[in-house]
Design a protein around this motif. Structure first.
Motif, PDB file in Angstrom:
ATOM      1  N   ALA A 276      -5.184  45.841  18.254  1.00  0.00           N
ATOM      2  CA  ALA A 276      -4.480  46.530  19.352  1.00  0.00           C
ATOM      3  C   ALA A 276      -3.432  45.606  19.980  1.00  0.00           C
ATOM      4  CB  ALA A 276      -5.472  47.010  20.405  1.00  0.00           C
ATOM      5  N   MET A 277      -3.748  44.329  20.123  1.00  0.00           N
ATOM      6  CA  MET A 277      -2.789  43.368  20.668  1.00  0.00           C
ATOM      7  C   MET A 277      -1.585  43.241  19.739  1.00  0.00           C
ATOM      8  SD  MET A 277      -3.316  39.310  21.580  1.00  0.00           S
ATOM      9  CE  MET A 277      -3.488  38.828  19.866  1.00  0.00           C
ATOM     10  N   TYR A 278      -1.829  43.205  18.426  1.00  0.00           N
ATOM     11  CA  TYR A 278      -0.731  43.126  17.470  1.00  0.00           C
ATOM     12  C   TYR A 278       0.163  44.360  17.581  1.00  0.00           C
ATOM     13  CZ  TYR A 278      -3.812  39.649  15.200  1.00  0.00           C
ATOM     14  OH  TYR A 278      -4.627  38.595  14.918  1.00  0.00           O
ATOM     15  N   GLU A 279      -0.454  45.525  17.657  1.00  0.00           N
ATOM     16  CA  GLU A 279       0.324  46.766  17.770  1.00  0.00           C
ATOM     17  C   GLU A 279       1.167  46.757  19.033  1.00  0.00           C
ATOM     18  OE1 GLU A 279      -2.934  49.559  17.315  1.00  0.00           O
ATOM     19  OE2 GLU A 279      -2.278  50.021  15.263  1.00  0.00           O
ATOM     20  N   LYS A 280       0.591  46.302  20.137  1.00  0.00           N
ATOM     21  CA  LYS A 280       1.331  46.237  21.399  1.00  0.00           C
ATOM     22  C   LYS A 280       2.521  45.283  21.298  1.00  0.00           C
ATOM     23  CE  LYS A 280       0.517  45.989  26.345  1.00  0.00           C
ATOM     24  NZ  LYS A 280      -0.449  45.754  27.408  1.00  0.00           N
ATOM     25  N   ALA A 281       2.380  44.245  20.461  1.00  0.00           N
ATOM     26  CA  ALA A 281       3.469  43.280  20.257  1.00  0.00           C
ATOM     27  C   ALA A 281       4.541  43.795  19.304  1.00  0.00           C
ATOM     28  CB  ALA A 281       2.899  41.966  19.732  1.00  0.00           C
TER      29      ALA A 281
ATOM     30  N   LEU B 291     -15.900  34.646  13.116  1.00  0.00           N
ATOM     31  CA  LEU B 291     -16.096  35.535  11.965  1.00  0.00           C
ATOM     32  C   LEU B 291     -17.550  36.002  11.856  1.00  0.00           C
ATOM     33  CD1 LEU B 291     -13.750  33.787   9.410  1.00  0.00           C
ATOM     34  CD2 LEU B 291     -13.415  36.017  10.468  1.00  0.00           C
ATOM     35  N   ARG B 292     -18.501  35.111  12.140  1.00  0.00           N
ATOM     36  CA  ARG B 292     -19.922  35.531  12.149  1.00  0.00           C
ATOM     37  C   ARG B 292     -20.177  36.536  13.268  1.00  0.00           C
ATOM     38  NH1 ARG B 292     -20.756  30.045  10.927  1.00  0.00           N
ATOM     39  NH2 ARG B 292     -21.116  29.553  13.119  1.00  0.00           N
ATOM     40  N   GLU B 293     -19.599  36.270  14.439  1.00  0.00           N
ATOM     41  CA  GLU B 293     -19.783  37.153  15.596  1.00  0.00           C
ATOM     42  C   GLU B 293     -19.364  38.592  15.276  1.00  0.00           C
ATOM     43  OE1 GLU B 293     -17.913  37.680  20.103  1.00  0.00           O
ATOM     44  OE2 GLU B 293     -17.472  35.856  18.963  1.00  0.00           O
ATOM     45  N   PHE B 294     -18.259  38.741  14.545  1.00  0.00           N
ATOM     46  CA  PHE B 294     -17.740  40.077  14.230  1.00  0.00           C
ATOM     47  C   PHE B 294     -18.182  40.573  12.851  1.00  0.00           C
ATOM     48  CE2 PHE B 294     -15.076  38.765  17.723  1.00  0.00           C
ATOM     49  CZ  PHE B 294     -14.994  39.922  18.477  1.00  0.00           C
ATOM     50  N   LYS B 295     -19.088  39.830  12.227  1.00  0.00           N
ATOM     51  CA  LYS B 295     -19.683  40.203  10.942  1.00  0.00           C
ATOM     52  C   LYS B 295     -18.651  40.364   9.814  1.00  0.00           C
ATOM     53  CE  LYS B 295     -23.841  42.120  13.049  1.00  0.00           C
ATOM     54  NZ  LYS B 295     -23.863  41.040  13.972  1.00  0.00           N
ATOM     55  N   VAL B 296     -17.657  39.481   9.821  1.00  0.00           N
ATOM     56  CA  VAL B 296     -16.677  39.433   8.734  1.00  0.00           C
ATOM     57  C   VAL B 296     -16.684  38.040   8.091  1.00  0.00           C
ATOM     58  CG1 VAL B 296     -15.210  41.367   9.424  1.00  0.00           C
ATOM     59  CG2 VAL B 296     -14.788  39.107  10.414  1.00  0.00           C
ATOM     60  N   ASP B 297     -17.861  37.440   8.097  1.00  0.00           N
ATOM     61  CA  ASP B 297     -18.062  36.118   7.498  1.00  0.00           C
ATOM     62  C   ASP B 297     -18.435  36.286   6.029  1.00  0.00           C
ATOM     63  OD1 ASP B 297     -20.443  37.362   8.404  1.00  0.00           O
ATOM     64  OD2 ASP B 297     -21.498  35.452   8.496  1.00  0.00           O
TER      65      ASP B 297
ATOM     66  N   PRO C 162     -10.627  45.912  10.704  1.00  0.00           N
ATOM     67  CA  PRO C 162     -10.873  46.900  11.762  1.00  0.00           C
ATOM     68  C   PRO C 162     -11.895  46.384  12.787  1.00  0.00           C
ATOM     69  CG  PRO C 162     -11.101  47.910   9.589  1.00  0.00           C
ATOM     70  CD  PRO C 162     -10.914  46.437   9.378  1.00  0.00           C
ATOM     71  N   GLU C 163     -12.822  45.533  12.354  1.00  0.00           N
ATOM     72  CA  GLU C 163     -13.825  44.981  13.265  1.00  0.00           C
ATOM     73  C   GLU C 163     -13.191  44.151  14.379  1.00  0.00           C
ATOM     74  OE1 GLU C 163     -15.920  45.409   9.242  1.00  0.00           O
ATOM     75  OE2 GLU C 163     -13.912  44.896   9.946  1.00  0.00           O
ATOM     76  N   LEU C 164     -11.996  43.659  14.145  1.00  0.00           N
ATOM     77  CA  LEU C 164     -11.269  42.872  15.152  1.00  0.00           C
ATOM     78  C   LEU C 164     -10.297  43.785  15.903  1.00  0.00           C
ATOM     79  CD1 LEU C 164     -10.633  39.732  12.912  1.00  0.00           C
ATOM     80  CD2 LEU C 164     -12.496  40.118  14.529  1.00  0.00           C
TER      81      LEU C 164
END
Length: 160
Positions: A130-135, A24-30, A123-125
């Motif tokens: 995209a993986m969820y949409e593909k599933a 979460l810190r890495e993607f700035k959603v912490d 959206p940051e993830l």
């Protein structure tokens, strides 16, 4: 290196919470309103003792490199569970580990008799979205249930 997939146990709590917060810190959603500040993040093995829930761990050389679960979040429609806490370490990404954890969680949901799976993200993830949409997950215009994670602004649903 061989990846081991297994269900969560009490000894995983601290390492898993650290992994989740690092991502979460890495993607700035912490931020508040996410699992970052959710006190249950430190006790996930207890959380997933709930009926019709499961949490899968990916482990490599004795180190947790990912996790994902299915949970009967309060307020969801009958027959619907939430796909929760799908996180992989930076070193684990791009190796199909997240996809395998998601598939194991979806299989658990089917075994429990769920007909729909809901999730919340950001959206940051974008790679995960995209993986969820593909599933087969489809975006929703508003949240479902009462996860308490009010900061999330991507909501998706999969019909099984």
């Amino acid at each position: 290196m061989a990846i081991t997939y297994r269900e969560i146990n009490e000894g995983d709590n601290q390492e898993l919470a650290e992994l989740i917060r690092t991502v979460l810190r890495e993607f700035k959603v912490d931020k508040p309103g996410t699992v970052y500040t959710d006190p249950t993040t430190d006790h996930l093995s207890e959380v997933f003792k709930a009926e019709k829930s499961a949490y899968w761990i990916a482990e490599e050389e004795g180190k947790i490199i990912g996790g994902c679960g299915i949970y009967p979040t309060s307020g969801l429609p009958e027959g619907c569970a939430e796909l929760v806490k799908l996180y992989t370490s930076a070193a684990a990404r791009g190796r199909g580990i997240g996809k395998m954890l998601m598939q194991k969680s979806i299989s658990s949901a089917q075994q429990f008799g769920y007909h729909q799976i809901y999730l919340e993200s950001f959206p940051e993830l974008s790679t995960a979205v995209a993986m969820y949409e593909k599933a087969g997950f489809k975006k929703l215009s508003a949240p479902l249930g009462q996860s308490g994670h009010f900061a999330c602004n991507v909501w998706m649903l999969l019909i099984l």
